[in-house]
Design an enzyme around this catalytic site. Structure first.
Site, PDB file in Angstrom:
ATOM      1  N   ARG A  21       0.842  -1.211   0.000  1.00  0.00           N
ATOM      2  CA  ARG A  21       0.000   0.000   0.000  1.00  0.00           C
ATOM      3  C   ARG A  21       0.874   1.256   0.000  1.00  0.00           C
ATOM      4  O   ARG A  21       0.595   2.222  -0.701  1.00  0.00           O
ATOM      5  CB  ARG A  21      -0.916   0.020   1.230  1.00  0.00           C
ATOM      6  CG  ARG A  21      -1.785  -1.220   1.397  1.00  0.00           C
ATOM      7  CD  ARG A  21      -3.068  -1.177   0.587  1.00  0.00           C
ATOM      8  NE  ARG A  21      -3.864  -2.358   0.866  1.00  0.00           N
ATOM      9  CZ  ARG A  21      -3.808  -3.506   0.175  1.00  0.00           C
ATOM     10  NH1 ARG A  21      -3.002  -3.598  -0.875  1.00  0.00           N
ATOM     11  NH2 ARG A  21      -4.564  -4.543   0.518  1.00  0.00           N
ATOM     12  N   GLU A  31     -13.426 -15.552   8.664  1.00  0.00           N
ATOM     13  CA  GLU A  31     -13.295 -14.939   7.333  1.00  0.00           C
ATOM     14  C   GLU A  31     -12.864 -15.940   6.263  1.00  0.00           C
ATOM     15  O   GLU A  31     -11.671 -16.144   6.017  1.00  0.00           O
ATOM     16  CB  GLU A  31     -12.299 -13.767   7.375  1.00  0.00           C
ATOM     17  CG  GLU A  31     -12.165 -13.085   6.018  1.00  0.00           C
ATOM     18  CD  GLU A  31     -11.235 -11.870   6.009  1.00  0.00           C
ATOM     19  OE1 GLU A  31     -10.636 -11.558   7.049  1.00  0.00           O
ATOM     20  OE2 GLU A  31     -11.110 -11.235   4.960  1.00  0.00           O
ATOM     21  N   LYS A  39     -17.204 -12.935   8.079  1.00  0.00           N
ATOM     22  CA  LYS A  39     -16.649 -11.920   7.159  1.00  0.00           C
ATOM     23  C   LYS A  39     -16.369 -12.580   5.818  1.00  0.00           C
ATOM     24  O   LYS A  39     -15.292 -13.133   5.589  1.00  0.00           O
ATOM     25  CB  LYS A  39     -15.367 -11.320   7.761  1.00  0.00           C
ATOM     26  CG  LYS A  39     -14.664 -10.344   6.837  1.00  0.00           C
ATOM     27  CD  LYS A  39     -13.653  -9.488   7.560  1.00  0.00           C
ATOM     28  CE  LYS A  39     -12.871  -8.648   6.584  1.00  0.00           C
ATOM     29  NZ  LYS A  39     -12.104  -7.580   7.214  1.00  0.00           N
ATOM     30  N   SER A  97     -14.038  -6.074   1.339  1.00  0.00           N
ATOM     31  CA  SER A  97     -14.245  -5.417   0.045  1.00  0.00           C
ATOM     32  C   SER A  97     -13.502  -6.115  -1.085  1.00  0.00           C
ATOM     33  O   SER A  97     -13.865  -5.942  -2.255  1.00  0.00           O
ATOM     34  CB  SER A  97     -13.864  -3.937   0.114  1.00  0.00           C
ATOM     35  OG  SER A  97     -12.518  -3.743   0.455  1.00  0.00           O
ATOM     36  N   GLY A  98     -12.473  -6.913  -0.773  1.00  0.00           N
ATOM     37  CA  GLY A  98     -11.720  -7.590  -1.834  1.00  0.00           C
ATOM     38  C   GLY A  98     -11.109  -6.559  -2.761  1.00  0.00           C
ATOM     39  O   GLY A  98     -10.645  -5.523  -2.307  1.00  0.00           O
ATOM     40  N   GLY A  99     -11.161  -6.775  -4.056  1.00  0.00           N
ATOM     41  CA  GLY A  99     -10.588  -5.786  -4.974  1.00  0.00           C
ATOM     42  C   GLY A  99     -11.616  -4.841  -5.575  1.00  0.00           C
ATOM     43  O   GLY A  99     -11.354  -4.201  -6.589  1.00  0.00           O
ATOM     44  N   ARG A 142      -9.367  -1.920   2.106  1.00  0.00           N
ATOM     45  CA  ARG A 142      -9.122  -1.005   0.984  1.00  0.00           C
ATOM     46  C   ARG A 142     -10.277  -0.054   0.710  1.00  0.00           C
ATOM     47  O   ARG A 142     -10.073   1.126   0.441  1.00  0.00           O
ATOM     48  CB  ARG A 142      -8.809  -1.817  -0.274  1.00  0.00           C
ATOM     49  CG  ARG A 142      -7.402  -2.350  -0.290  1.00  0.00           C
ATOM     50  CD  ARG A 142      -7.234  -3.487  -1.246  1.00  0.00           C
ATOM     51  NE  ARG A 142      -7.835  -4.720  -0.752  1.00  0.00           N
ATOM     52  CZ  ARG A 142      -7.834  -5.878  -1.420  1.00  0.00           C
ATOM     53  NH1 ARG A 142      -7.290  -5.932  -2.616  1.00  0.00           N
ATOM     54  NH2 ARG A 142      -8.372  -6.964  -0.898  1.00  0.00           N
TER      55      ARG A 142
HETATM   56  P1  13P Z   1     -10.343  -5.600   2.084  1.00  0.00           P
HETATM   57  O1  13P Z   1     -11.649  -4.926   2.426  1.00  0.00           O
HETATM   58  O2  13P Z   1      -9.307  -4.660   1.546  1.00  0.00           O
HETATM   59  O3  13P Z   1     -10.534  -6.843   1.283  1.00  0.00           O
HETATM   60  O4  13P Z   1      -9.686  -6.057   3.463  1.00  0.00           O
HETATM   61  C1  13P Z   1     -10.490  -6.670   4.385  1.00  0.00           C
HETATM   62  C2  13P Z   1      -9.699  -7.654   5.147  1.00  0.00           C
HETATM   63  O5  13P Z   1      -9.615  -7.568   6.337  1.00  0.00           O
HETATM   64  C3  13P Z   1      -9.068  -8.752   4.408  1.00  0.00           C
HETATM   65  O6  13P Z   1      -8.640  -9.723   5.325  1.00  0.00           O
END
Ligand code: 13P
Length: 340
Positions: free
Chosen positions: A31, A175, A217, A259-261, A290
């Site tokens: 990042r 998750e 999650k 949120s993923g990508g 992100r």
């Molecule tokens: P993102 O929302 O960027 O995918 O990150 C969430 C997260 O905690 C991934 O493990």
């Protein structure tokens, strides 16, 4: 009501969601590379302080997931981060897995590590102020993957982690992330996410985890990011809800999406589309990394004089996602004056 159930409910309180600020050293370096900033300990600390100290964010943010280094760091004035967050009514959490490593005998697949010594680490994190935890398993979609082997070994590990969290009086965020890289259709994403969730809830049940004190999650059910014909927000909402209604027991207080990508605005629009179709058996909220941080990171660029602009950007995304919790978000709101 038992304490874990109470904490889980507080994390999905009306209009609020979670900030994932638990990037591992490798991820935060990526990042920072994107904005040309060195990933030194003090830069990481300064960046996290900017987020945690944002005035008013507590109206939209219920909890923050920290990384091992971050939970031990302090604000410039010496206040430990967990204390800074708690003083604003934000619940500190901690990432406890040790990352996804190649799974033996499973080309292209991973298993998340970190169970050895976890009981002791959880006790220490609780001492440091954490009240919830996170463990992420990842699954890749191809024509043949994920295999049942990867699905069940990761589900088993997620449940072992969740059971240990319960023992340590930390809410486990479970998750399982099906990665959306690739050109697969939304139907394929639905099938894979369904298989993954089926295994996760079987293992949680077999390992006697009390679902009332947990949160899920997951990924949303999306078309692959490279698919030629990508599903609309309404289709995403429909497929995702169909999948979760079949596989996530109503005893689970909340589903907090990653949120993923996705772009930050897509992540907000998708959550909004789902909540517009509510009420649902569980709260539908966010635990974005992100999608909450991208504009703030860019606005900051590693410069002290940009801290306020970065805080405004973060506050704005938190507010937009809060609106999406009730289905009240509209893209026009993106252009509203940003007040922090
Ligand atoms: P993102 O929302 O960027 O995918 O990150 C969430 C997260 O905690 C991934 O493990």
């Amino acid at each position: 009501m038992d304490k874990l159930h109470e904490t889980a409910l507080a994390l999905v309180a009306e209009g609020k969601g979670i900030l994932a600020a638990d990037e591992s050293e490798g991820t935060i370096k990526k990042r920072f590379d994107s904005i040309g900033v060195e990933s030194s300990e003090n830069n990481r600390r300064a960046y996290r302080e900017l987020l945690f100290a944002t005035e008013g964010a507590e109206d939209y943010i219920s909890g923050v997931i920290l990384f091992d280094e971050t939970i031990r760091q302090s604000a410039e004035d010496g206040t430990p981060f967990p204390e800074l967050l708690s003083s604003k009514g934000i619940i500190p959490g901690i990432k406890v897995d040790k990352g996804a490593k190649p799974l033996a005998n499973a080309e292209g697949e991973t298993i998340t590590e970190g169970l050895d010594g976890l009981r002791e680490r959880l006790a220490e994190y609780r001492e440091l102020g954490a009240r919830f935890a996170k463990w992420r398993a990842t699954y890749t979609i191809t024509d043949d993957l994920p295999s049942d082997y990867a699905i069940w070994t990761n589900a088993h590990a997620l449940a072992r982690y969740a059971a240990l969290c319960e023992e340590a009086e930390l809410v486990p965020i479970v998750e399982p992330e099906v990665l959306m890289d690739g050109s697969h259709s939304i139907e394929r994403s639905f099938i894979v996410t369904s298989r993954v969730l089926g295994a996760v809830y079987t293992e949680l049940f077999d390992q006697k985890v009390r679902l009332e004190g947990t949160l899920l999650k997951p990924n949303m059910v999306l078309s692959g990011y490279d698919a030629s014909d990508r599903a609309s927000a309404d289709e995403v909402a429909e497929w995702t809800l169909k999948c979760f209604r079949r596989h996530v027991p109503a005893a689970v207080p909340g589903i907090v999406f990653l949120s993923g990508g996705q772009s930050d605005e897509d992540a907000t629009a998708h959550l909004n589309a789902m909540n517009k179709l509510g009420p649902h058996p569980w709260q539908l909220s966010f635990s974005y990394g992100r999608a909450l941080q991208a504009p703030a990171l860019k606005a900051w660029g590693g410069k002290t004089e940009n801290v306020e602009a970065a805080q405004r950007a973060y506050y704005h995304r938190a507010k937009m996602n809060s609106a999406a919790r009730t289905g009240m978000y509209a893209p026009e709101m993106e252009r509203e004056a940003i007040t922090a």
